[in-house]
Design a protein around this motif. Structure first.
Motif, PDB file in Angstrom:
ATOM      1  N   VAL A   1       0.862  -1.178   0.000  1.00 47.94           N
ATOM      2  CA  VAL A   1       0.000   0.000   0.000  1.00 47.94           C
ATOM      3  C   VAL A   1       0.899   1.229   0.000  1.00 47.94           C
ATOM      4  O   VAL A   1       1.734   1.388   0.901  1.00 47.94           O
ATOM      5  CB  VAL A   1      -0.935   0.012   1.226  1.00 47.94           C
ATOM      6  CG1 VAL A   1      -1.795   1.274   1.228  1.00 47.94           C
ATOM      7  CG2 VAL A   1      -1.811  -1.224   1.244  1.00 47.94           C
ATOM      8  N   GLN A   2       0.764   2.067  -1.036  1.00 51.50           N
ATOM      9  CA  GLN A   2       1.607   3.260  -1.149  1.00 51.50           C
ATOM     10  C   GLN A   2       0.996   4.424  -0.387  1.00 51.50           C
ATOM     11  O   GLN A   2      -0.216   4.478  -0.194  1.00 51.50           O
ATOM     12  CB  GLN A   2       1.756   3.647  -2.634  1.00 51.50           C
ATOM     13  CG  GLN A   2       2.428   2.595  -3.490  1.00 51.50           C
ATOM     14  CD  GLN A   2       3.899   2.366  -3.129  1.00 51.50           C
ATOM     15  OE1 GLN A   2       4.501   3.172  -2.407  1.00 51.50           O
ATOM     16  NE2 GLN A   2       4.468   1.265  -3.605  1.00 51.50           N
TER      17      GLN A   2
ATOM     18  N   GLU B   1      -2.779   6.510  -0.950  1.00 50.95           N
ATOM     19  CA  GLU B   1      -3.798   5.828  -1.749  1.00 50.95           C
ATOM     20  C   GLU B   1      -4.860   5.170  -0.861  1.00 50.95           C
ATOM     21  O   GLU B   1      -4.612   4.859   0.298  1.00 50.95           O
ATOM     22  CB  GLU B   1      -3.158   4.770  -2.649  1.00 50.95           C
ATOM     23  CG  GLU B   1      -2.668   3.536  -1.913  1.00 50.95           C
ATOM     24  CD  GLU B   1      -2.065   2.516  -2.881  1.00 50.95           C
ATOM     25  OE1 GLU B   1      -1.836   2.852  -4.048  1.00 50.95           O
ATOM     26  OE2 GLU B   1      -1.831   1.372  -2.444  1.00 50.95           O
TER      27      GLU B   1
ATOM     28  N   HIS C   1      -6.621   1.842  -0.640  1.00 48.63           N
ATOM     29  CA  HIS C   1      -6.352   0.518  -1.176  1.00 48.63           C
ATOM     30  C   HIS C   1      -7.480  -0.432  -0.795  1.00 48.63           C
ATOM     31  O   HIS C   1      -7.713  -0.689   0.379  1.00 48.63           O
ATOM     32  CB  HIS C   1      -5.019   0.015  -0.622  1.00 48.63           C
ATOM     33  CG  HIS C   1      -4.477  -1.160  -1.380  1.00 48.63           C
ATOM     34  ND1 HIS C   1      -3.465  -1.046  -2.293  1.00 48.63           N
ATOM     35  CD2 HIS C   1      -4.831  -2.461  -1.382  1.00 48.63           C
ATOM     36  CE1 HIS C   1      -3.210  -2.233  -2.823  1.00 48.63           C
ATOM     37  NE2 HIS C   1      -4.028  -3.108  -2.286  1.00 48.63           N
TER      38      HIS C   1
ATOM     39  N   THR D   1      -3.559   7.708   4.040  1.00 53.77           N
ATOM     40  CA  THR D   1      -3.601   6.420   3.354  1.00 53.77           C
ATOM     41  C   THR D   1      -4.701   5.573   3.989  1.00 53.77           C
ATOM     42  O   THR D   1      -4.892   5.633   5.197  1.00 53.77           O
ATOM     43  CB  THR D   1      -2.251   5.704   3.514  1.00 53.77           C
ATOM     44  OG1 THR D   1      -1.216   6.623   3.175  1.00 53.77           O
ATOM     45  CG2 THR D   1      -2.170   4.475   2.644  1.00 53.77           C
TER      46      THR D   1
ATOM     47  N   LEU E   1      -6.402   1.604   4.126  1.00 50.22           N
ATOM     48  CA  LEU E   1      -6.543   0.198   3.748  1.00 50.22           C
ATOM     49  C   LEU E   1      -7.981  -0.182   4.052  1.00 50.22           C
ATOM     50  O   LEU E   1      -8.401  -0.200   5.200  1.00 50.22           O
ATOM     51  CB  LEU E   1      -5.584  -0.698   4.542  1.00 50.22           C
ATOM     52  CG  LEU E   1      -5.703  -2.199   4.219  1.00 50.22           C
ATOM     53  CD1 LEU E   1      -5.291  -2.495   2.790  1.00 50.22           C
ATOM     54  CD2 LEU E   1      -4.865  -3.035   5.177  1.00 50.22           C
TER      55      LEU E   1
ATOM     56  N   ALA F   1     -11.634   3.217  -4.076  1.00 51.88           N
ATOM     57  CA  ALA F   1     -10.271   2.695  -4.109  1.00 51.88           C
ATOM     58  C   ALA F   1      -9.482   3.172  -5.318  1.00 51.88           C
ATOM     59  O   ALA F   1     -10.009   3.278  -6.429  1.00 51.88           O
ATOM     60  CB  ALA F   1     -10.298   1.177  -4.084  1.00 51.88           C
ATOM     61  N   ASP F   2      -8.200   3.499  -5.084  1.00 51.33           N
ATOM     62  CA  ASP F   2      -7.285   3.787  -6.175  1.00 51.33           C
ATOM     63  C   ASP F   2      -6.705   2.483  -6.688  1.00 51.33           C
ATOM     64  O   ASP F   2      -6.536   2.289  -7.880  1.00 51.33           O
ATOM     65  CB  ASP F   2      -6.130   4.663  -5.682  1.00 51.33           C
ATOM     66  CG  ASP F   2      -6.628   5.946  -5.088  1.00 51.33           C
ATOM     67  OD1 ASP F   2      -7.313   6.688  -5.805  1.00 51.33           O
ATOM     68  OD2 ASP F   2      -6.357   6.202  -3.897  1.00 51.33           O
ATOM     69  N   ARG F   3      -6.354   1.624  -5.753  1.00 53.20           N
ATOM     70  CA  ARG F   3      -5.815   0.325  -6.118  1.00 53.20           C
ATOM     71  C   ARG F   3      -6.528  -0.749  -5.324  1.00 53.20           C
ATOM     72  O   ARG F   3      -7.109  -0.485  -4.268  1.00 53.20           O
ATOM     73  CB  ARG F   3      -4.312   0.267  -5.849  1.00 53.20           C
ATOM     74  CG  ARG F   3      -3.531   1.205  -6.769  1.00 53.20           C
ATOM     75  CD  ARG F   3      -2.107   0.748  -6.985  1.00 53.20           C
ATOM     76  NE  ARG F   3      -1.478   0.384  -5.728  1.00 53.20           N
ATOM     77  CZ  ARG F   3      -0.694  -0.675  -5.579  1.00 53.20           C
ATOM     78  NH1 ARG F   3      -0.459  -1.475  -6.597  1.00 53.20           N
ATOM     79  NH2 ARG F   3      -0.144  -0.924  -4.412  1.00 53.20           N
TER      80      ARG F   3
ATOM     81  N   SER G   1      -6.396  -5.020  -4.074  1.00 54.65           N
ATOM     82  CA  SER G   1      -5.772  -6.338  -4.002  1.00 54.65           C
ATOM     83  C   SER G   1      -6.864  -7.352  -3.702  1.00 54.65           C
ATOM     84  O   SER G   1      -7.666  -7.148  -2.790  1.00 54.65           O
ATOM     85  CB  SER G   1      -4.730  -6.402  -2.879  1.00 54.65           C
ATOM     86  OG  SER G   1      -3.602  -5.654  -3.235  1.00 54.65           O
TER      87      SER G   1
ATOM     88  N   SER H   1      -3.559  -7.811  -8.097  1.00 55.00           N
ATOM     89  CA  SER H   1      -3.384  -6.533  -7.442  1.00 55.00           C
ATOM     90  C   SER H   1      -3.097  -5.478  -8.497  1.00 55.00           C
ATOM     91  O   SER H   1      -2.394  -5.744  -9.469  1.00 55.00           O
ATOM     92  CB  SER H   1      -2.210  -6.624  -6.462  1.00 55.00           C
ATOM     93  OG  SER H   1      -2.122  -5.436  -5.734  1.00 55.00           O
TER      94      SER H   1
ATOM     95  N   THR I   1      -4.307  -1.131 -10.131  1.00 54.39           N
ATOM     96  CA  THR I   1      -5.341  -0.107 -10.150  1.00 54.39           C
ATOM     97  C   THR I   1      -6.568  -0.702 -10.806  1.00 54.39           C
ATOM     98  O   THR I   1      -6.482  -1.713 -11.517  1.00 54.39           O
ATOM     99  CB  THR I   1      -4.899   1.114 -10.972  1.00 54.39           C
ATOM    100  OG1 THR I   1      -4.727   0.680 -12.322  1.00 54.39           O
ATOM    101  CG2 THR I   1      -3.600   1.691 -10.447  1.00 54.39           C
TER     102      THR I   1
END
Lengths: 536, 318
Positions: free
Chosen positions: B30-31, B34, B36, B185, B187, B200-202, B204, B214, B216
């Motif tokens: 997780v960056q 973002e 996630h 950020t 999760l 969500a941006d990305r 998993s 996993s 975008t």
């Protein structure tokens, strides 16, 4: 309604299903309660039968405990005490007066309001279970448990030589006592919104019954008849054998049960007559600190056990004058309450302090058990997801539990010292009363250490802590009266304190027990730090 | 961006409970900044992953890093920077909602009082009620408000909206976007595809303790098919010749032509070109939903032995 009517058929099937569910959920507790009570009755009967194996010995005992009448406040006034059954009834009187109602209260509370509170009842009532079925099923299962326990009592007594008629009546009178509290707990389950309320109120009523029975027995008046404990006593199984006296508790239990079932069928699910209102919308600064929060969690337990200790200490202290008179008149009295030679007042304080140590240790086990509840309910996870470390969390609780322990011990000892001084008219024993109370701290802490270690390693096995406590209680209450062998007595940490102020405190043993506590505590802390959370 | 430390990184994470492998080589990154989405059916290992990341449980093997640190050995210090909402919100029945907010807040340190007040109002929470009298949704609101009111850099949310009504779900989404604008950020473990799709941006997707896919949402969509439904004036010429086109259906309606097909994202342009030539009357292009993506990532690896898992899957996607 005819038997073939579909509605009636459905209704009885609903109750059958509910009975099945209650049995499935409760069978373990039911079995443990019935067997533990049956075994302790049989054990008491066996010990009494071997200790008082001649008519002369029984007569000496009877003469001792009836002298002065003060002992009647605790064990009750036993009619026909000049018999094997009478001695058993007297020896077991205090313990069973607490345990029998407790069996009823705990089983009923869990099966009724406990299930409702957890939301499981909602699931069941969505099916073909009628609103009053859970209550009726709980009543039936608990009543059956009590009956089975009474059967075990009667068999155990008869095996060790108690005349069958007396044994049966005694067993039934205790069963009827349990039945009254079954009905009471079921009714309270309708009135209070939480299972905790059932415990609180029925234990208050039990304490009241105890006080009424005590007052009635000491003053030899009709007041005894106001108490459910008095009804059991007035059946006089080893005296006049009043079978009709069983009708009073049966009628009372039945009335309470019917009222409970009626209320259950009429009220809304989740509703209660007594309900709390709004509360504060902000937490105080104290509540926000780890120690303050731990104090909030343990406060009810500290206050409850303190109340129990203070009541016992006050009662014993207030009656000390009568005890001392009785002992002066008949040396066998001292023997009967487990006091050997020496100064009678020291013996009395020593015996009371041992009882108070049992109370204090019980508080510790319950307090540490609360930590397990916090974890299994998922609240510990919440607590530890912030900046609070596990070590600090556990340390905060340990500090609060320790503070509570000292409060309970000092509070009860203070009341015991004051009441004894007032009753006996002599303040000389005040200091020794306090120090002897404090001398029991290491013994109590060993139990706490066991509980903490179990919690740290395998919270699922917390029953081990309670089992150790039960063993200690049994040895402390009955060990000296029933003359257990020394190795059995030595199993309980309380034995090693040295029975102050009657005998000198065994300082070396206190140091060893403190060291054992420190090791157990350290193991608890380290294992808790290393295991996964949550573990149920 | 290569030198930024991921907020969360796990590599080959495993966790074994007795005979059960709850996590079986899970990778998750997780960056910073973002949102996630963390998806998987019941029992896939989402909550276990989160507990390992919070230092509540110790991984059997593999690596778990939180802000570049070790959550097992350094939990309290790392927790200063995050706020957590557990999947099964458990609060103290004897406290009021307001007291719970303060108690939860006290373990996180920095609470923005103004934001707390705004959140209580927006979520319509009565903070003077006892927790034991709250519904499930209201208990969840308490945990959400407590987490959102902190100045945490990371929000770890384990199925945070399962008890919320649509209005409150809307408030929740607004507040999460607001936090992200402030660089927070998130999760977000969830079952609710719409919610993850909206926030969500990305994403998993995990299954049986392993990461299935996993990336975008756009990444994931590129590998899946887009559904096209077009009504054209003339019949579109030789659509079937286009690469990557399937599920073709064709029907004449009076003067118009009704056409349906699915197509790889890469060849969408060519297909739409042919439709355009035929004169578009109405056109609906449906990108694959997250639900479809989810099912597809499971479908690829589904074998008959695992039919037991299908039930929970159906629940998830419904």
């Amino acid at each position: 309604m005819s038997a073939g009517h579909p509605a009636a058929d459905d209704r009885s099937r609903g109750l059958g299903t509910m009975l099945h569910i209650v049995v499935r959920i409760q069978w373990r507790s039911v079995l443990i309660w019935a067997l533990a009570l049956g075994a302790s009755m049989a054990g008491t009967a066996a010990s009494v039968a071997s200790l008082y194996d001649t008519a002369a010995k029984i007569h000496t005992y009877a003469a001792a405990v009836t002298t002065g009448g003060a002992l009647a406040a605790i064990n009750g006034h036993v009619e026909g005490i000049d018999s094997l059954g009478g001695v058993i009834q007297d020896e077991f009187g205090f313990l069973i007066a607490v345990l029998m109602p407790l069996l009823a209260i705990s089983l009923v509370a869990r099966a009724t309001r406990g299930e409702e509170e957890a939301g499981r009842l909602e699931l069941l009532l969505g099916g073909r279970i009628a609103r009053h079925h859970p209550t009726v099923a709980a009543l039936l299962v608990v009543t059956a448990t009590i009956f089975a326990t009474a059967v075990l009592f009667a068999v155990g007594l008869a095996v060790f030589g108690v005349p069958p008629t007396g044994a049966v009546l005694y067993a039934l009178s205790l069963g009827a006592l349990g039945f009254v509290f079954t009905g009471l707990a079921a009714l309270l389950a309708q009135l209070t919104p939480h299972a905790r309320g059932i415990y609180t109120w029925s234990l208050i009523i039990l304490a009241g019954s105890f006080a009424l029975r005590g007052i009635g027995d000491v003053t030899k008046t009709w007041v005894t008849w106001l108490s459910p404990l008095g009804w059991a006593e007035k059946a006089a199984p080893f005296g006049d054998q009043r079978w009709w006296a069983l009708l009073i508790p049966l009628a009372a239990g039945l009335t309470l049960s019917i009222a409970a079932a009626r209320l259950a069928s009429r009220r809304d699910l989740g509703s209660a007559l007594v309900r709390g209102g709004a509360g504060p919308n902000r937490a105080t600064v104290r509540l926000r600190s780890p120690i303050g929060f731990a104090a909030w969690i343990h406060r009810p337990a500290i206050l409850g056990w303190l109340a129990g200790g203070v009541m016992l200490a006050g009662l014993m202290g207030a009656l000390s004058h009568q005890f001392l008179d009785a002992m002066a008149g008949n040396p066998a009295v001292a023997q009967a309450i487990g006091i050997g030679g020496g100064r009678p007042v020291d013996g009395l304080i020593a015996a009371t302090q041992l009882y108070l140590a049992v109370i204090a240790a019980g508080y510790l086990i319950q307090g540490i058990g609360t930590l397990r509840t916090e974890e299994s309910n998922g609240r510990l996870e919440n607590r530890l997801s912030g900046t609070l470390s596990r070590r600090r969390w556990l340390a905060a609780h340990a500090v609060v539990l320790l503070g509570g322990l000292v409060t309970i011990v000092l509070g009860s000892s203070l009341v015991l010292g004051l009441a004894t001084a007032l009753s006996a008219g002599d303040t000389a024993d005040f200091g020794p009363t306090l120090t002897s109370g404090l001398a029991y701290l290491p013994a109590e802490l060993v139990l706490g250490g066991i509980a903490l270690t179990v919690y740290g390693m395998r919270p699922r096995l917390f029953a081990i802590a309670w089992a150790s406590y039960a063993a200690m209680t049994f040895i402390a209450f009955l060990g000296s009266g029933l003359k257990f062998s020394q190795w059995v007595l030595d199993l309980s940490p309380t034995t090693h304190v040295g029975n102050p102020p009657m005998n000198a405190v065994n300082t070396a043993a206190l140091i060893v027990m403190s060291a054992v506590t420190a090791v157990l505590g350290a193991v608890g802390f380290i294992t808790f730090r290393r295991r996964g959370v949550p573990q149920s | 961006m290569t030198d930024t430390i991921p907020v969360i990184r796990t590599q080959g994470l495993t966790k074994v409970f007795g005979k059960v492998r709850a996590l079986d080589g899970l990778d998750l990154t997780v960056q910073p900044g973002e949102v996630h989405g963390f998806l998987g059916p019941n029992g896939a290992g989402k909550s276990t992953t989160i507990r390992v990341l919070l230092g509540l449980m110790k991984a059997t093997s593999g690596r778990a890093e939180l802000f570049g640190g070790d959550p097992w050995n350094d939990a309290p210090r790392l927790h200063r920077r995050l706020a957590y909402v557990a999947g099964d919100v458990a609060l103290w029945p004897g406290l009021t909602g307001g007291q719970c907010l303060d108690v939860l807040g006290s373990t996180h340190g920095s609470v923005d009082e103004q934001r707390r007040a705004d959140l209580v109002e927006q979520f319509q929470l009565d903070p003077t009620k006892r927790v034991r009298d709250y519904s499930k949704g209201n208990r969840q609101k308490v945990a959400l408000i407590a987490a959102l009111a902190t100045d945490a850099e990371l929000l770890v949310l384990d199925e945070p909206t399962s008890g919320l009504d649509p209005l409150m779900e809307h408030v929740f989404q607004q507040r999460i976007r607001n936090r992200r604008e402030h660089g927070v950020t998130v999760l977000l473990s969830s079952h609710i595809m719409g919610e993850v799709e909206a926030l969500a941006d990305r994403v998993s997707i995990i299954r049986r303790g392993r990461t299935v896919t996993s990336g975008t949402l756009a990444d994931l969509r590129r590998h899946t098919r887009t559904a096209v439904h077009a009504v054209t004036v003339a019949a579109p010429g030789s659509l079937t010749g286009i690469q990557g086109l399937a599920d073709f259906q064709y029907e004449r309606l009076n003067e118009l032509t009704d056409t349906r097909f699915t197509i790889d994202s890469d060849h969408l342009d060519a297909a739409i070109g042919r439709l355009h030539v035929a004169g578009i009357h109405t056109l609906t292009v449906t990108p694959p939903s997250l639900g479809a993506l989810f099912l597809q990532s499971y479908g690829e690896t589904l074998d008959p032995k695992e039919s037991a898992g299908d039930e929970s899957l159906a629940e998830v996607v419904q």
